[in-house]
Design a protein around this motif. Structure first.
Motif, PDB file in Angstrom:
ATOM      1  N   ASP A  64     -33.888  90.876 -38.483  1.00 59.88           N
ATOM      2  CA  ASP A  64     -33.528  92.162 -37.896  1.00 59.88           C
ATOM      3  C   ASP A  64     -34.624  92.690 -36.981  1.00 59.88           C
ATOM      4  O   ASP A  64     -34.350  93.208 -35.893  1.00 59.88           O
ATOM      5  CB  ASP A  64     -33.254  93.179 -39.010  1.00 59.88           C
ATOM      6  N   THR A  65     -35.878  92.556 -37.403  1.00 58.74           N
ATOM      7  CA  THR A  65     -36.989  93.077 -36.602  1.00 58.74           C
ATOM      8  C   THR A  65     -37.054  92.405 -35.245  1.00 58.74           C
ATOM      9  O   THR A  65     -37.165  93.070 -34.209  1.00 58.74           O
ATOM     10  CB  THR A  65     -38.326  92.889 -37.350  1.00 58.74           C
ATOM     11  N   ILE A  66     -36.968  91.084 -35.222  1.00 58.42           N
ATOM     12  CA  ILE A  66     -37.109  90.388 -33.940  1.00 58.42           C
ATOM     13  C   ILE A  66     -35.891  90.612 -33.049  1.00 58.42           C
ATOM     14  O   ILE A  66     -36.015  90.795 -31.837  1.00 58.42           O
ATOM     15  CB  ILE A  66     -37.398  88.884 -34.153  1.00 58.42           C
ATOM     16  N   PHE A  67     -34.697  90.647 -33.627  1.00 58.33           N
ATOM     17  CA  PHE A  67     -33.499  90.914 -32.833  1.00 58.33           C
ATOM     18  C   PHE A  67     -33.521  92.330 -32.268  1.00 58.33           C
ATOM     19  O   PHE A  67     -33.156  92.564 -31.115  1.00 58.33           O
ATOM     20  CB  PHE A  67     -32.244  90.726 -33.686  1.00 58.33           C
ATOM     21  N   THR A  68     -33.973  93.287 -33.092  1.00 60.61           N
ATOM     22  CA  THR A  68     -34.005  94.685 -32.663  1.00 60.61           C
ATOM     23  C   THR A  68     -35.023  94.905 -31.553  1.00 60.61           C
ATOM     24  O   THR A  68     -34.751  95.615 -30.573  1.00 60.61           O
ATOM     25  CB  THR A  68     -34.332  95.599 -33.863  1.00 60.61           C
ATOM     26  N   GLN A  69     -36.188  94.288 -31.688  1.00 60.86           N
ATOM     27  CA  GLN A  69     -37.257  94.532 -30.719  1.00 60.86           C
ATOM     28  C   GLN A  69     -37.080  93.771 -29.411  1.00 60.86           C
ATOM     29  O   GLN A  69     -37.526  94.241 -28.365  1.00 60.86           O
ATOM     30  CB  GLN A  69     -38.608  94.165 -31.340  1.00 60.86           C
ATOM     31  N   PHE A  70     -36.420  92.588 -29.448  1.00 61.96           N
ATOM     32  CA  PHE A  70     -36.425  91.730 -28.266  1.00 61.96           C
ATOM     33  C   PHE A  70     -35.050  91.386 -27.686  1.00 61.96           C
ATOM     34  O   PHE A  70     -34.975  90.854 -26.579  1.00 61.96           O
ATOM     35  CB  PHE A  70     -37.167  90.420 -28.576  1.00 61.96           C
ATOM     36  N   PHE A  71     -33.957  91.704 -28.398  1.00 66.14           N
ATOM     37  CA  PHE A  71     -32.653  91.269 -27.900  1.00 66.14           C
ATOM     38  C   PHE A  71     -31.581  92.355 -27.881  1.00 66.14           C
ATOM     39  O   PHE A  71     -30.545  92.171 -27.242  1.00 66.14           O
ATOM     40  CB  PHE A  71     -32.158  90.055 -28.707  1.00 66.14           C
ATOM     41  N   LYS A  72     -31.788  93.450 -28.576  1.00 60.85           N
ATOM     42  CA  LYS A  72     -30.835  94.555 -28.518  1.00 60.85           C
ATOM     43  C   LYS A  72     -30.775  95.071 -27.080  1.00 60.85           C
ATOM     44  O   LYS A  72     -31.784  95.130 -26.381  1.00 60.85           O
ATOM     45  CB  LYS A  72     -31.282  95.666 -29.474  1.00 60.85           C
ATOM     46  N   SER A  73     -29.579  95.430 -26.639  1.00 60.45           N
ATOM     47  CA  SER A  73     -29.378  95.770 -25.221  1.00 60.45           C
ATOM     48  C   SER A  73     -30.341  96.836 -24.714  1.00 60.45           C
ATOM     49  O   SER A  73     -30.826  96.759 -23.581  1.00 60.45           O
ATOM     50  CB  SER A  73     -27.932  96.225 -24.990  1.00 60.45           C
ATOM     51  N   ASP A  74     -30.636  97.847 -25.548  1.00 56.32           N
ATOM     52  CA  ASP A  74     -31.497  98.949 -25.081  1.00 56.32           C
ATOM     53  C   ASP A  74     -32.941  98.831 -25.575  1.00 56.32           C
ATOM     54  O   ASP A  74     -33.713  99.782 -25.483  1.00 56.32           O
ATOM     55  CB  ASP A  74     -30.907 100.294 -25.520  1.00 56.32           C
ATOM     56  N   ALA A  75     -33.322  97.648 -26.090  1.00 62.60           N
ATOM     57  CA  ALA A  75     -34.681  97.480 -26.596  1.00 62.60           C
ATOM     58  C   ALA A  75     -35.699  97.538 -25.465  1.00 62.60           C
ATOM     59  O   ALA A  75     -35.493  96.948 -24.396  1.00 62.60           O
ATOM     60  CB  ALA A  75     -34.808  96.147 -27.334  1.00 62.60           C
ATOM     61  N   ALA A  76     -36.804  98.241 -25.705  1.00 68.20           N
ATOM     62  CA  ALA A  76     -37.851  98.358 -24.681  1.00 68.20           C
ATOM     63  C   ALA A  76     -38.422  96.997 -24.309  1.00 68.20           C
ATOM     64  O   ALA A  76     -38.852  96.781 -23.172  1.00 68.20           O
ATOM     65  CB  ALA A  76     -38.954  99.282 -25.184  1.00 68.20           C
ATOM     66  N   ASP A 117     -24.241  83.892 -36.117  1.00 79.76           N
ATOM     67  CA  ASP A 117     -23.470  84.220 -34.905  1.00 79.76           C
ATOM     68  C   ASP A 117     -24.377  84.815 -33.829  1.00 79.76           C
ATOM     69  O   ASP A 117     -24.233  84.515 -32.634  1.00 79.76           O
ATOM     70  CB  ASP A 117     -22.346  85.206 -35.243  1.00 79.76           C
ATOM     71  N   MET A 118     -25.329  85.650 -34.240  1.00 77.90           N
ATOM     72  CA  MET A 118     -26.246  86.268 -33.284  1.00 77.90           C
ATOM     73  C   MET A 118     -27.167  85.230 -32.653  1.00 77.90           C
ATOM     74  O   MET A 118     -27.450  85.268 -31.445  1.00 77.90           O
ATOM     75  CB  MET A 118     -27.052  87.366 -33.978  1.00 77.90           C
ATOM     76  N   GLN A 119     -27.656  84.272 -33.453  1.00 79.00           N
ATOM     77  CA  GLN A 119     -28.500  83.208 -32.910  1.00 79.00           C
ATOM     78  C   GLN A 119     -27.725  82.353 -31.905  1.00 79.00           C
ATOM     79  O   GLN A 119     -28.279  81.919 -30.890  1.00 79.00           O
ATOM     80  CB  GLN A 119     -29.034  82.340 -34.058  1.00 79.00           C
ATOM     81  N   THR A 120     -26.452  82.136 -32.186  1.00 81.95           N
ATOM     82  CA  THR A 120     -25.618  81.350 -31.274  1.00 81.95           C
ATOM     83  C   THR A 120     -25.440  82.074 -29.947  1.00 81.95           C
ATOM     84  O   THR A 120     -25.509  81.460 -28.874  1.00 81.95           O
ATOM     85  CB  THR A 120     -24.248  81.070 -31.925  1.00 81.95           C
ATOM     86  N   LEU A 121     -25.213  83.386 -30.007  1.00 81.31           N
ATOM     87  CA  LEU A 121     -25.062  84.175 -28.780  1.00 81.31           C
ATOM     88  C   LEU A 121     -26.330  84.124 -27.927  1.00 81.31           C
ATOM     89  O   LEU A 121     -26.265  83.942 -26.706  1.00 81.31           O
ATOM     90  CB  LEU A 121     -24.718  85.631 -29.125  1.00 81.31           C
TER      91      LEU A 121
END
Length: 537
Positions: A441-453, A486-490
Motif C-alpha cells: 500500500d505504501t509504495i502504490f500510494t506514494q508512487f502510482f496513485k493518480s494524484d500522488a506527488a 491486479d494492481m501489479q499487472t496494471l
C-alpha cells in the motif's frame, strides 16, 4: 544442533555440566573425556562432544562492545523518532526505542509494545499494551505515552517525516488501563505495518526534549554527538528476556564507500553498512571478515512520463521495456547482488508479490515493432545520475542495444547534487531510485496513485485507484492478495515505469559478529540489528 536438542539426549543435569564447562573454556577433547568418564561408549561420546561444541557455538553470548559505521550522518542527526531521515538516525532510534509492532523478515507485523492488536472493520483498531515495560528512567509504559506518540505526527509543528502517513489517523484514545484504541478516517488493514516503521516509535508522554533518548529499547543512550557518534549501553531492564546481548555499541557515519570498507578491514569497525558490490571480493578474501546480504524492494527505475512525448505513446514505453536485458544487467552491473524485476514495484520479499505475472524478457523484435509503431525518431534524451543507483550503467546498456533497432538514446549524466530537485520528476525520460517500503500500500500510494506527488510517470488509472482504496479496507487476506496482483499487472502493462532489478543491501562484518538475519526494510537487519547480534568468544 541446538542446546535443547543436546539436553534431550544426555539429560538436563549432564547438559548443564557440559555447557558450563564449555563456557569456561573447555575443548571438545575435555567434553569427550567428561562423557566417557560417566560411562558413555567412545563413539557415542565423540559424536555428542561435537554436538555440544556446536550447540555452544550457536548460543548467543552476553558481553562485548562493537563499533558500527553507516553511510550517512549529519549535523541534523536526531533522537526524535518523528524527524529521522538517514541510516544513522534509523540505527540510533532502533537502539533506544520500540514501536507498538515490529516487522519481521517478510515485513509482516509482529507484536512489540502492543502484545496484541485487533480490528473488525480495519478502521477501528484496539491495541493491548504489554505489561511490565518501563522506560529507561523507570517510568512504566502507559496508554498516554502511545496517545502522545502517535498524535504528535499530525501536529505541523512537530515537522514529522511521517505526517502524510499519520493523516489517516483520526483519534487515538486510552480505552482502558492497558489499552489504546486508534480510529482511522477510512479503513486501512495495513495500520499495524505502518506502526511498525521507524517514525512511529513510542516516546514518553509530553516529551519535547529528545536529547536524552529516553525510550523502552534495548540500549540506553550513553553519548550522542550529532554528525559524530552515538554510544548506547545495554538496558538491563529490557522487556525481552535475555536481550540485548552486547554491553555497548558505538555507531559513526563514514560517507566514503572505500573509507568505510578500509575501516572494517583494518579492525576499526566490526560492522559496516552499504558495501559497494565491487568491494565484496576484497572483504571476503580478508580472513576474519564476511558479507551480509539483504535482498529488498529497492530499485532504480526508468521513468517515461506518460503526459509528454515520447512516453505519451504507449508503444514507445513498451519498446523501452523490451530493451531491458535484465539478466545481463544483474550480472554485469549489480554483480549478481540483485534479483530480476518485472516492471512491477512489489518485490519477491514482499508477502503480496505477484509471482504469477509472466516475466517480460529481452526481445529485440518486439522492441523494434513497438518503436516503429510509435513513430518516435531522432535523439531521445535520457537523464541519469549517480544519485539513482546504477542508472547511468543501465542507460548505457540501453543505448547500446537500442542502436540495433534504430533507436538513438542520448544519455545525459547529471551530478548527484541537486538531481532530485532539478531532474527527477521533471525529465521526459530519466531515472528514479526507490528505497524499500514497508508495505504494498505504501509504495502504490506514494508512487502510482493518480494524484500522488511522487507519481513518477504521471500515469493515471481510475481502476488502479479504486483497487488501491478497496485493498486497504479488505481484511480477507486472499481477496486483498488478488487486488494487489491486479494492481501489479496494471502497472506492468501500462505505467511508464521500467524496473529491471530489485537491488540488495550489502553489509560487511567481522566473522566474530553473529546473529544477523535479513529484514528487507534495508541493511543491518532493517537497521534493528542492535538487540539481536552478539560476539563469539
Amino acid at each position: 544442533m541446538s542446546d535443547n536438542q543436546f539436553q534431550s539426549i544426555v539429560g538436563p543435569r549432564e547438559s548443564l555440566r557440559v555447557m558450563d564447562s564449555l563456557r569456561r573454556g573447555a575443548t571438545r577433547r575435555d567434553v569427550l573425556a567428561m562423557l566417557m568418564a560417566g560411562g558413555m561408549q567412545a563413539t557415542l561420546a565423540g559424536g555428542l562432544a561435537g554436538m555440544a561444541v556446536t550447540a555452544q557455538a550457536q548460543t548467543p553470548r552476553r558481553g562485548g562492545r562493537i563499533r558500527v559505521a553507516v553511510a550517512t550522518s549529519a549535523a541534523s542527526d536526531t533522537l526524535d523518532p518523528a524527524k529521522q531521515s538517514n541510516q544513522n538516525d534509523y540505527v540510533r532510534c532502533s537502539m533506544v526505542y520500540n514501536g507498538l509492532t515490529s516487522l519481521d523478515g517478510s515485513l509482516t507485523p509482529q507484536p512489540a509494545l502492543a502484545e496484541s492488536f485487533s480490528t473488525t472493520d480495519a478502521k477501528t483498531w484496539v491495541f493491548t499494551l504489554r505489561k511490565g515495560v518501563s522506560f529507561h528512567d523507570g517510568k512504566a509504559l502507559a496508554p498516554a505515552d502511545v496517545v502522545f506518540s502517535l498524535m504528535r505526527h499530525k501536529n505541523p509543528a512537530t515537522a514529522s517525516k511521517a505526517k502524510a502517513l499519520a493523516e489517516q489517523i483520526d483519534t487515538v484514545t486510552a480505552s482502558g488501563p492497558n489499552e489504546v484504541t486508534v480510529v482511522l478516517t477510512s479503513p486501512n488493514a495495513d495500520l499495524p505495518v505502518i506502526l511498525g516503521t521507524f517514525h512511529f516509535f513510542i516516546v514518553k508522554d509530553g516529551t519535547t526534549d529528545f536529547s536524552s533518548g529516553i525510550g523502552t529499547g534495548p540500549f540506553k543512550l550513553k553519548e550522542f554527538k550529532p554528525g559524530v557518534r552515538t554510544v548506547g549501553v545495554r538496558n538491563e531492564n529490557y522487556w525481552k528476556a535475555g536481550r540485548p546481548y552486547l554491553d555497548e555499541i558505538e555507531c559513526v557515519g563514514i560517507g566514503d564507500d572505500s573509507a568505510r570498507v578500509n575501516a572494517l578491514l583494518s579492525g576499526g569497525m566490526d560492522l559496516v553498512a552499504s558495501v559497494d558490490p565491487r568491494a565484496v571480493a576484497r572483504v571476503k578474501a580478508t580472513p576474519g571478515y564476511s558479507i551480509f546480504t539483504t535482498q529488498s524492494g529497492q530499485y532504480s527505475d526508468l521513468i517515461m512520463r506518460r503526459d509528454m512525448a515520447p512516453g505519451k505513446n504507449p508503444d514507445f514505453v513498451l519498446a523501452m521495456k523490451y530493451l531491458f536485458d535484465r539478466e545481463q544487467m544483474k550480472k554485469s552491473i549489480a554483480l549478481d547482488y540483485a534479483v530480476l524485476g518485472n516492471d512491477q514495484p512489489i518485490d519477491p520479499t514482499n508477502r503480496f508479490y505477484f509471482k504469477g505475472l509472466p516475466q517480460r524478457t529481452f526481445d529485440l523484435d518486439k522492441a523494434k515493432f513497438h518503436l516503429q509503431k510509435s513513430g518516435v525518431t531522432g535523439k531521445v534524451p535520457v537523464v541519469t545520475s549517480p544519485a539513482a543507483m546504477y542508472s547511468t550503467e543501465i542507460a548505457l546498456l540501453l543505448q547500446q542495444v537500442g542502436q540495433r533497432i534504430g533507436l538513438d538514446l542520448d544519455v545525459k549524466r547529471m551530478p548527484a547534487d541537486g538531481y532530485w530537485s532539478n531532474h527527477w520528476l521533471n525529465s521526459a525520460v530519466g531515472f528514479g531510485n526507490v528505497n524499500p517500503r514497508p508495505s504494498a500500500d505504501t509504495i502504490f500510494t506514494q508512487f502510482f496513485k493518480s494524484d500522488a506527488a511522487w507519481n513518477e510517470s504521471r500515469w493515471k488509472n481510475p481502476q488502479f485507484d479504486q483497487l488501491l482504496v478497496a485493498a486497504r479496507a479488505e481484511t480477507d487476506l486472499a481477496k486483498r492478495r488478488q487486488m494487489y496482483a491486479d494492481m501489479q499487472t496494471l502497472v506492468h502493462n501500462d505505467a511508464g515505469i521500467g524496473i529491471p532489478l530489485f537491488l540488495a543491501s550489502i553489509d560487511g562484518h567481522s566473522t566474530k559478529l553473529k546473529g544477523l538475519s535479513p529484514i528487507p526494510l534495508g541493511g543491518l537487519m532493517g537497521y534493528s540489528f542492535a538487540e539481536y547480534v552478539w560476539l563469539e568468544a
